[in-house]
Design an enzyme around this catalytic site. Structure first.
Site, PDB file in Angstrom:
ATOM      1  N   GLU A  47       8.070  -1.022  -7.199  1.00  0.00           N
ATOM      2  CA  GLU A  47       7.605  -1.471  -8.333  1.00  0.00           C
ATOM      3  C   GLU A  47       7.941  -2.798  -8.541  1.00  0.00           C
ATOM      4  O   GLU A  47       9.076  -3.161  -8.932  1.00  0.00           O
ATOM      5  CB  GLU A  47       7.814  -0.443  -9.376  1.00  0.00           C
ATOM      6  CG  GLU A  47       6.400  -0.312 -10.352  1.00  0.00           C
ATOM      7  CD  GLU A  47       6.275  -1.408 -11.149  1.00  0.00           C
ATOM      8  OE1 GLU A  47       4.919  -1.822 -11.323  1.00  0.00           O
ATOM      9  OE2 GLU A  47       7.157  -1.720 -11.634  1.00  0.00           O
ATOM     10  N   CYS A  78       4.430  -4.939   0.480  1.00  0.00           N
ATOM     11  CA  CYS A  78       3.786  -4.385  -0.756  1.00  0.00           C
ATOM     12  C   CYS A  78       4.479  -4.951  -1.954  1.00  0.00           C
ATOM     13  O   CYS A  78       4.001  -6.179  -2.124  1.00  0.00           O
ATOM     14  CB  CYS A  78       3.677  -2.718  -0.867  1.00  0.00           C
ATOM     15  SG  CYS A  78       2.474  -1.898  -1.871  1.00  0.00           S
ATOM     16  N   ILE A 134      -0.544   1.972  -0.573  1.00  0.00           N
ATOM     17  CA  ILE A 134      -0.131   2.528  -1.726  1.00  0.00           C
ATOM     18  C   ILE A 134      -0.239   1.788  -2.823  1.00  0.00           C
ATOM     19  O   ILE A 134       0.702   0.984  -3.138  1.00  0.00           O
ATOM     20  CB  ILE A 134       1.353   3.224  -1.633  1.00  0.00           C
ATOM     21  CG1 ILE A 134       1.360   4.089  -0.210  1.00  0.00           C
ATOM     22  CG2 ILE A 134       1.542   4.249  -2.992  1.00  0.00           C
ATOM     23  CD1 ILE A 134       2.861   4.447  -0.042  1.00  0.00           C
ATOM     24  N   HIS A 171       2.355  -0.799   4.011  1.00  0.00           N
ATOM     25  CA  HIS A 171       3.765  -0.205   4.546  1.00  0.00           C
ATOM     26  C   HIS A 171       3.723  -0.004   6.063  1.00  0.00           C
ATOM     27  O   HIS A 171       3.246   1.223   6.316  1.00  0.00           O
ATOM     28  CB  HIS A 171       4.141   1.063   3.602  1.00  0.00           C
ATOM     29  CG  HIS A 171       4.185   0.456   2.213  1.00  0.00           C
ATOM     30  ND1 HIS A 171       5.641   0.613   1.760  1.00  0.00           N
ATOM     31  CD2 HIS A 171       3.563   0.821   1.197  1.00  0.00           C
ATOM     32  CE1 HIS A 171       5.366   0.369   0.406  1.00  0.00           C
ATOM     33  NE2 HIS A 171       4.129   0.554   0.091  1.00  0.00           N
ATOM     34  N   GLU A 173       6.216   0.430   7.823  1.00  0.00           N
ATOM     35  CA  GLU A 173       7.594   1.219   7.918  1.00  0.00           C
ATOM     36  C   GLU A 173       7.330   2.770   7.610  1.00  0.00           C
ATOM     37  O   GLU A 173       8.142   3.682   7.941  1.00  0.00           O
ATOM     38  CB  GLU A 173       8.622   0.855   7.103  1.00  0.00           C
ATOM     39  CG  GLU A 173       8.473   1.174   5.499  1.00  0.00           C
ATOM     40  CD  GLU A 173       7.789   0.592   4.768  1.00  0.00           C
ATOM     41  OE1 GLU A 173       6.910  -0.540   5.377  1.00  0.00           O
ATOM     42  OE2 GLU A 173       7.505   0.752   3.645  1.00  0.00           O
TER      43      GLU A 173
HETATM   44  N1  GLN Z   1       1.782  -1.458  -7.335  1.00  0.00           N
HETATM   45  C1  GLN Z   1       3.014  -1.811  -6.954  1.00  0.00           C
HETATM   46  C2  GLN Z   1       3.353  -3.110  -7.868  1.00  0.00           C
HETATM   47  O1  GLN Z   1       2.408  -3.783  -8.169  1.00  0.00           O
HETATM   48  C3  GLN Z   1       3.359  -1.984  -5.604  1.00  0.00           C
HETATM   49  C4  GLN Z   1       3.040  -0.822  -4.785  1.00  0.00           C
HETATM   50  C5  GLN Z   1       4.068  -0.556  -3.757  1.00  0.00           C
HETATM   51  O2  GLN Z   1       4.972  -1.279  -3.277  1.00  0.00           O
HETATM   52  N2  GLN Z   1       3.735   0.270  -2.999  1.00  0.00           N
HETATM   53  O3  GLN Z   1       4.582  -3.797  -7.893  1.00  0.00           O
END
Ligand code: GLN
Length: 212
Positions: A47, A78, A134, A171, A173
């Site tokens: 996050e 991500c 995700i 991702h 991984e």
């Molecule tokens: N939605 C997350 C963000 O904005 C990122 C999601 C993730 O790393 N899988 O930080």
């Protein structure tokens, strides 16, 4: 050779496992001193708002930027891609603006919170990459020095590289994909020993294989 994985929050352990699978020592990084002696660094998913706070709290921003400026390869997945972006759509300030792109967070909306897709990533060979997305960001702008490594079928950009910085919306991984980590390890070895083979060996990314 050791490659660090920022371990303040998020999906860091999976990266350590992939590094181990390809025979590279992965080091969990929580404090600036943990960066010493590293040949590269992975910024995991998680996050990005929480990561921003923890990077600030533990004083990790400047030393990571310094590592990148010395040419060590950095790979963000991500949330890690959001951390690296020079611009975050919607006006949030950037976190570690090392990559000349604009990212849009949570770009797939609620209906498509998570999904998987087969991606063509020419620099990694013919075998497609299985990408796990995700609450993923996408890249909505790339600067002139940024190579586009992969797009979704609809054209949206989900993997890029700018010199020593690589970032993916997805991702690798989480899908048993090791080729991005191998690329990072190759770049890290070249960073450690720039003389070796220079001028004789082709660079791992051939320009002809990537879009500009
Ligand atoms: N939605 C997350 C963000 O904005 C990122 C999601 C993730 O790393 N899988 O930080």
């Amino acid at each position: 050779m050791k490659i660090g994985v920022l371990a303040l929050q998020g999906a860091f352990i999976e990266h350590i496992h992939v590094l181990r699978a390809i025979g590279v020592e992965g080091v969990e990084v929580r404090l600036p001193a943990d960066l010493e002696g590293l040949s590269g660094l992975i910024l995991p998913g998680g996050e990005s708002t929480t990561m921003r706070r923890l990077i600030d709290r533990w004083g990790m921003g400047e030393p990571i930027v310094a590592l990148a400026r010395r040419g060590a390869p950095i790979f963000g997945t991500c949330a890690g891609m959001i951390v690296l972006a020079r611009e975050i759509a919607g006006g949030e300030p950037p976190i570690l603006p090392l990559l000349d792109v604009t990212v849009e967070r949570n770009a797939f909306g609620r209906q498509l919170d998570s999904f998987e897709a087969e991606l063509r990533v020419p620099i990694l060979g013919d075998q497609p990459v299985h990408g796990v997305f995700i609450r993923a960001p996408v890249i909505t702008r790339t600067g002139p020095e940024v190579d586009i490594l992969a797009r979704l079928d609809d054209g949206r950009i989900v993997a890029v590289r700018e010199r020593n910085i690589i970032a993916t919306s997805f991702h690798p991984e989480l899908a048993g994909e090791t080729r991005f980590h191998r690329l990072l390890a190759t770049m890290a070895a070249e960073h450690d020993d720039p003389g070796e083979g220079s001028g004789r060996r082709p660079h791992p990314t051939r320009r002809s294989q990537v879009e500009r």
